[in-house]
Design an enzyme around this catalytic site. Structure first.
Site: not given
Ligand code: F6R
Length: 634
Positions: A2, A27, A74, A100-101, A506, A510, A513, A529, A629
């Site tokens: 948000c 966000r 969000w 937000n929150g 990782e 990616k 996502e 396994h 994000k």
């Molecule tokens: C993956 C991604 C999320 C963040 C996670 C932690 O691409 O963006 O998995 O890595 O939410 O976010 P931070 O690093 O901001 O604590």
């Protein structure tokens, strides 16, 4: 998660708020809205969907006025609909609030408001309850003050301090709230005035010339001012055009520090890149260089990390390390575990921040805890940091966002210096985190048994990285062709050993996502396994198999997949390319590097693979479905 933007000044608020929201769209992008005070009424425009939809609405009927608030959402409470979009109003329709929150006791507050009088709520949100509560407290205090006026002293009574009463009402309401909030509000009876407050959700005040701003993230306002005050939890800020006042929810006068924002508006522009994610992948030679700049000492063959605030004796005596974070940051922590144990022989645990904060992890007195977070605002990581500090452990932050909550609340730490990361899928922050993990491993190792020659070898390998990353980036078109070839695949499996097992995780994250395809990462040897049951001609397996000590072991696993007609994409280096030529379907050859730095090179082709496949599938790369994000809620 948000986004909030508020403005009070002499310019029209609408274009400034809309511009800020566009910069914050990463966000949250379920719905968006603005409220701008025009004379004695609040003009609002809000709708479900992207900022572009709000922009259209505002263009059709432009709201006018020089102060207002806005929000990009969000969804937490209530579906992403027009009704649930912020701003929300109180019963009088004069007070508009963005939030937000999560207000955990919103139902109890709502019941209490309903008991006090019949009220209509037009949304399913917790935010609307807070708007009603503040509005009621404000209306009650105005009624009380007006009654005193009419009690014989009307003419001589001091003018009604509406601004003060509104701030008091905000404070009184927030004292009743259980949960987290970053809020901004306006009231049409209180001209040229914004109120903001935070607890657990970031809020920053931008200080301009005859104009001031509120934002959940400085990137929203950096085009207008680089002077910022990062608010603390329980701060309440009263904002006018040419002044502001910070106090606490409890009513005490507050102090503040004016900071200069490190980056400029130009740094958060996409430039010629089609997506922020691609721009950020290509920024990695620079961001990795910045993550280690000034932190490697060739003379002492070690890393210098003054921000840890630890004496040599304290560093020498670290007996255990706990690394915590979420998502991509957790994967960087997992690489860190391999690095610290290999270089320093210190037992290291990786804990999901969300688990760590709620369980009783056994800790020893000499345990050092690191909270890793790009945003520095992730609720779970912040919770873990607070829990660890509460128990008295030295807890350090590894953050990208300067002055973020985690950075401020930790006992010290290391900034990533990766520059603003706008793409929702984290890329350059990951390689910066791993670079810092290597530096920490080197530092702790050199406090113990690691020799000067080993230290020098690691420093040389780190220094070589930016040029090697440039080489990897040249493979982008080749990787794009591989992505096209597998565009119809139902998903992908990722395998790696040792330092590259977290890279498999990782890479799979990616892929999930941004392509929405099924993807899983595993240690290569786990294949036999159980996972091997999934292997079939349609499902590609990606092996991270650089030319290292476990290459021949990876080769065995690749053969096992080939024997079952599974397609294989291999990321390899050096002699690995020749040995895989007849076995793998597709080979991505990267420069050879020692184990300790190799994960930084192997992850980049896989970031590119996910990116190109997502583009091929027509996905919204920078704003993937359901994600946002910086996850500031639990
Ligand atoms: C993956 C991604 C999320 C963040 C996670 C932690 O691409 O963006 O998995 O890595 O939410 O976010 P931070 O690093 O901001 O604590």
């Amino acid at each position: 998660m948000c986004g909030i933007v508020g403005y009070v000044g002499r310019s029209e608020a609408a274009p400034i708020l809309l511009d800020g929201l566009r910069r914050l769209e990463y966000r949250g992008y379920d719905s968006a809205g603005v409220a701008i005070v025009d004379g004695d009424k609040v003009e609002t425009r809000k709708c479900a969907g992207r900022i572009a939809a709000l922009g259209k609405l505002m263009a059709e009927k432009p709201p006018s006025g020089t102060f207002g608030i806005s929000h990009t959402r969000w969804a937490t409470h209530g579906k992403p609909t027009d009704q649930n979009a912020h701003p929300h109003f109180d019963a009088s329709g004069k007070l508009a609030l963005v939030h937000n929150g999560v207000i955990e006791n919103y139902q109890a507050l709502k019941d209490q408001l309903m008991r006090d009088g019949d009220r209509k709520f037009s949304s399913e949100t917790d935010t609307e309850v807070l708007a009603h509560l503040i509005g009621k407290l404000y209306d009650d205090s105005i009624a009380e003050a007006t009654a005193q006026d009419s009690n014989g002293n009307a003419t001589n009574a001091p003018p009604l301090n509406q601004r003060g009463l509104l701030v008091d009402a905000v404070r009184a309401a927030l004292r009743q709230v259980i949960g987290t909030y970053g809020i901004a509000l306006v009231h049409s009876d209180v001209p040229d005035f914004l109120v903001g407050a935070r607890r657990g959700s970031p809020l920053v005040l931008g200080v301009g010339k005859e104009e001031n701003f509120l934002a959940s993230d400085v990137s929203a306002i950096v085009a207008y001012t680089r002077d910022a005050v990062y608010l603390n939890d329980f701060d309440v800020v009263a904002v006018e055009r040419d002044k502001f006042e910070i106090s606490s929810v409890a009513g005490e006068a507050g102090s503040y520090q004016l900071s200069k924002v490190e980056f400029s508006d130009a740094d958060i522009k996409k430039g010629d890149y089609p997506h922020y994610m691609l721009k950020e992948i290509f920024e990695q030679p620079g961001s990795v260089r910045d993550a280690m700049r000034g932190r490697l000492s060739s003379e002492e063959c070690t890393a210098k990390l003054g921000g840890l605030n630890m004496s040599p004796a304290q560093l020498r005596d670290v007996g255990r390390v706990v690394l915590t974070g979420c998502g991509t940051a957790l994967h960087a922590a997992m690489v860190g575990e391999y690095l610290i144990e290999a270089l320093a022989q210190i037992p290291t645990e990786v804990e999901f921040a969300s688990e760590f904060r709620h369980r009783n992890t056994p800790m020893t007195r000499d345990t050092l805890v690191f909270a890793i977070s790009q945003s520095g605002e992730t609720a779970d990581t912040l919770g873990a940091l607070r829990e660890s500090r509460r128990k008295g452990y030295r807890t350090l932050g590894i953050c990208n966002n300067v002055a973020s909550t985690i950075a401020r609340e930790s006992d010290g730490g290391v900034y990533m210096h990766a520059g603003p990361e706008i793409g929702v899928a984290a890329t350059k922050s990951f390689t910066a985190q791993v670079t810092i993990m290597t530096a920490i491993g080197l530092l702790l190792g050199r406090m113990r048994h690691l020799s000067t020659s080993e230290g020098t070898r690691i420093i040389d390998a780190l220094n070589a990285l930016p040029t090697q990353i440039e080489e990897v980036l040249k493979l982008s078109d080749e990787i794009k062709a591989i992505a096209k070839k597998y565009a119809n695949a139902p998903g992908m499996l990722f395998f790696g050993r040792q330092f590259h097992f977290p890279i498999a995780l990782e890479a799979a994250l990616k892929m999930k996502e941004i392509t929405y395809l099924f993807a899983e990462g595993h240690p290569s040897a786990e294949l036999k396994h159980g996972i091997i049951a999934l292997v079939r001609p349609e499902l590609p397996s990606v092996f991270i198999a650089p030319d290292d000590a476990v290459f021949s072991k990876n080769l065995n696993n690749i053969e096992q997949v080939r024997a079952r007609k599974g397609p294989v994409i291999a990321v390899t280096s050096g002699a690995g390319a020749d040995r895989l030529a007849k076995i793998a379907d597709d080979i991505i050859t990267i420069p050879t590097a020692p184990d300790y730095v190799s994960p930084i090179l192997t992850v980049i082709p896989l970031q590119l693979l996910a990116y190109h496949l997502a583009v091929e599938l027509g996905r919204d790369v920078d704003k993937p479905r359901n994600l946002a994000k910086s996850v500031t809620v639990e």
